[in-house]
Design a protein around this motif. Structure first.
Motif, PDB file in Angstrom:
ATOM      1  N   PHE A 115      -8.487  -4.323  -0.457  1.00 43.03           N
ATOM      2  CA  PHE A 115      -7.156  -3.728  -0.450  1.00 43.03           C
ATOM      3  C   PHE A 115      -7.228  -2.202  -0.515  1.00 43.03           C
ATOM      4  CE2 PHE A 115      -3.332  -2.267  -2.748  1.00 43.03           C
ATOM      5  CZ  PHE A 115      -2.346  -2.752  -1.900  1.00 43.03           C
ATOM      6  N   ALA A 118      -6.763   2.384   2.820  1.00 39.54           N
ATOM      7  CA  ALA A 118      -6.552   3.838   2.852  1.00 39.54           C
ATOM      8  C   ALA A 118      -7.821   4.573   3.255  1.00 39.54           C
ATOM      9  CB  ALA A 118      -6.069   4.322   1.484  1.00 39.54           C
ATOM     10  N   THR A 122       0.817  -1.229   0.000  1.00 41.53           N
ATOM     11  CA  THR A 122       0.000   0.000   0.000  1.00 41.53           C
ATOM     12  C   THR A 122       0.844   1.270   0.000  1.00 41.53           C
ATOM     13  OG1 THR A 122      -0.108   0.139   2.417  1.00 41.53           O
ATOM     14  CG2 THR A 122      -1.842  -1.162   1.311  1.00 41.53           C
ATOM     15  N   PHE A 168      -1.812   4.866  -4.657  1.00 41.00           N
ATOM     16  CA  PHE A 168      -1.326   4.364  -3.360  1.00 41.00           C
ATOM     17  C   PHE A 168      -1.411   5.517  -2.354  1.00 41.00           C
ATOM     18  CE2 PHE A 168       0.580   1.893  -6.756  1.00 41.00           C
ATOM     19  CZ  PHE A 168       0.293   0.596  -6.346  1.00 41.00           C
ATOM     20  N   ASN A 182      -4.280   2.088  10.637  1.00 42.60           N
ATOM     21  CA  ASN A 182      -3.704   1.200   9.630  1.00 42.60           C
ATOM     22  C   ASN A 182      -3.578  -0.233  10.147  1.00 42.60           C
ATOM     23  OD1 ASN A 182      -2.150   0.732   7.036  1.00 42.60           O
ATOM     24  ND2 ASN A 182      -0.585   0.193   8.540  1.00 42.60           N
ATOM     25  N   CYS A 224      -1.924   5.777   0.814  1.00 42.69           N
ATOM     26  CA  CYS A 224      -1.413   5.714   2.188  1.00 42.69           C
ATOM     27  C   CYS A 224      -0.164   6.560   2.376  1.00 42.69           C
ATOM     28  CB  CYS A 224      -1.137   4.262   2.571  1.00 42.69           C
ATOM     29  SG  CYS A 224      -2.638   3.302   2.884  1.00 42.69           S
TER      30      CYS A 224
END
Length: 391
Positions: free
Chosen positions: A347, A351, A218, A309, A333, A311
């Motif tokens: 997935f 986030a 991530t 991505f 997280n 994060c």
């Protein structure tokens, strides 16, 4: 002879540490071994390394540990529970502590080792992400050393004069952290919608535990490392850059005002950083294969895709917010990754959970450990509420 306490002995960092220690019996001894719940694995390590103390974090498993050690003919002290882990880290049986317990669970023992003046080999990034100011204060109190074991921060440590100097007076312009990009580099959000835990844990370059493998996929792992670099080296957010480097051979770089960029290279093997930290300021053989520079493919570097991505962008957001925002980020997280690994969360939704919790809990000042623990608990409860609505 350094007496080494390995916290998280049955994990991947613990295994690499014990491999390096075993190669230099004249210099190092594993005097304290700590594990979470893997009794049989801990007994096997005790048979090999003969520590003075073995600690299992789960108190319910202490009888099984004692029985296993007795059956194997290992005579060492046995203890259990989180308090026993912290006491082992601070106690007289070790002068060096490898802090490799995954997640927030490693905070208490890491702080204890710092206050006790140990040489602290920090592999538990969550401790400094959650409680950076408290950990640095504990180091000042204890007068010990902190040497980062994360490959990126160890690389920066090696590229700076004196390890952890004042960056402004050392002529440092920025710290450049490299990221492999994980197993999904280059994929779009649409391609990531149906990712499974096994796919996320299949890192192309590194052999790691499942939680950190998901964080790498991530890019949250890199975000946590940005926060860690801020605390370790005193670098503001704007002086920390992330570049994706899929070969994982350049572990990080330091950019100086005179135009020089110093980089640390090596094969992707954690024994390099661990051996460096154990022996610093000397160098030892770690059995890591040397780089064949002539045989290497061209080295690639690219900007991270923070739209896909997210994060990594959220970690920068938490760092700039200050206070306990990084601890909130980390707690949310951990809950989200656990849900993903358990098949209860997608997935891409990792986030989303983190972003929702950061929005719900504005940053507060980091006052002391208890306040931080309370806020960690609140953040985890908030993340679970978000999960219930998401599911």
């Amino acid at each position: 002879m350094r007496q080494v306490g390995v916290l998280g002995a049955t994990g991947s960092i613990g295994g690499s540490t014990l491999d390096v220690i075993a190669r230099h019996p004249e210099r190092f001894r594993a005097s304290v071994l700590v594990a979470h719940r893997q009794v049989d694995a801990l007994v096997a390590l005790c048979v090999t390394h003969r520590p003075d103390l073995a600690v299992i974090a789960d108190p319910a498993l202490e009888p099984a540990l004692a029985k296993g050690l007795a059956a194997a003919g290992v005579h060492c002290a046995v203890a259990s529970g989180s308090q026993a882990v912290a006491e082992a880290a601070a106690g007289p049986l070790c002068d060096t502590v490898v802090a490799a317990i995954v997640g927030a669970a490693g905070l208490e023992s890491t702080l204890a080792a710092a206050r006790a003046g140990k040489r602290l080999l920090l592999a538990n990034k969550e401790s400094i992400v959650m409680a950076g100011p408290l950990l640095l204060a504990a180091l000042d109190e204890g007068g010990g050393e902190l040497i980062p074991v994360d490959s990126e921060h160890n690389a920066i440590f090696q590229c700076l004069p004196g390890g952890r100097p004042d960056l402004a007076t050392s002529g440092v312009r920025r710290l450049i952290l490299t990221a492999s990009g994980g197993p999904f580099r280059g994929r779009s959000r649409a391609e990531l919608a149906q990712i499974t835990p096994n796919q996320a844990c299949a890192h192309p370059n590194w052999v790691m535990g499942r939680k950190i493998s998901v964080d790498s996929a991530t890019l949250m792992n890199k975000g946590l490392e940005v926060i860690e670099a801020h605390h370790l080296f005193g670098a503001p957010a704007d002086a920390i850059e992330v570049l994706v480097h899929p070969q994982s051979l350049v572990h990080s770089m330091v950019d100086y005002l005179d135009g020089s960029v110093l980089a640390q290279l090596g094969n992707p093997d954690m024994r390099t950083a661990i051996g460096h930290a154990l022996a610093w300021p000397e160098r030892i053989d770690t059995a890591v294969a040397p780089l064949d520079l002539a045989a290497l493919a061209p080295l690639q570097f690219e900007r991270p895709d923070t739209d896909t991505f997210r994060c990594l962008a959220l970690a920068f957001q938490a760092l700039r917010a200050g206070g306990d925002a990084p601890a909130i980020l980390n707690a949310a997280n951990e809950v989200a990754v656990e849900a993903f690994l358990g098949g209860a969360l997608g997935f891409l939704d990792i986030a989303n959970v983190v972003e929702s919790v950061l929005a719900e809990l504005p940053a507060e000042a980091v006052v002391d450990v208890q306040t931080l623990v309370d806020r960690d608990r609140v953040a985890r409860a908030a993340a679970r509420r978000v999960l219930r609505h998401a599911c």
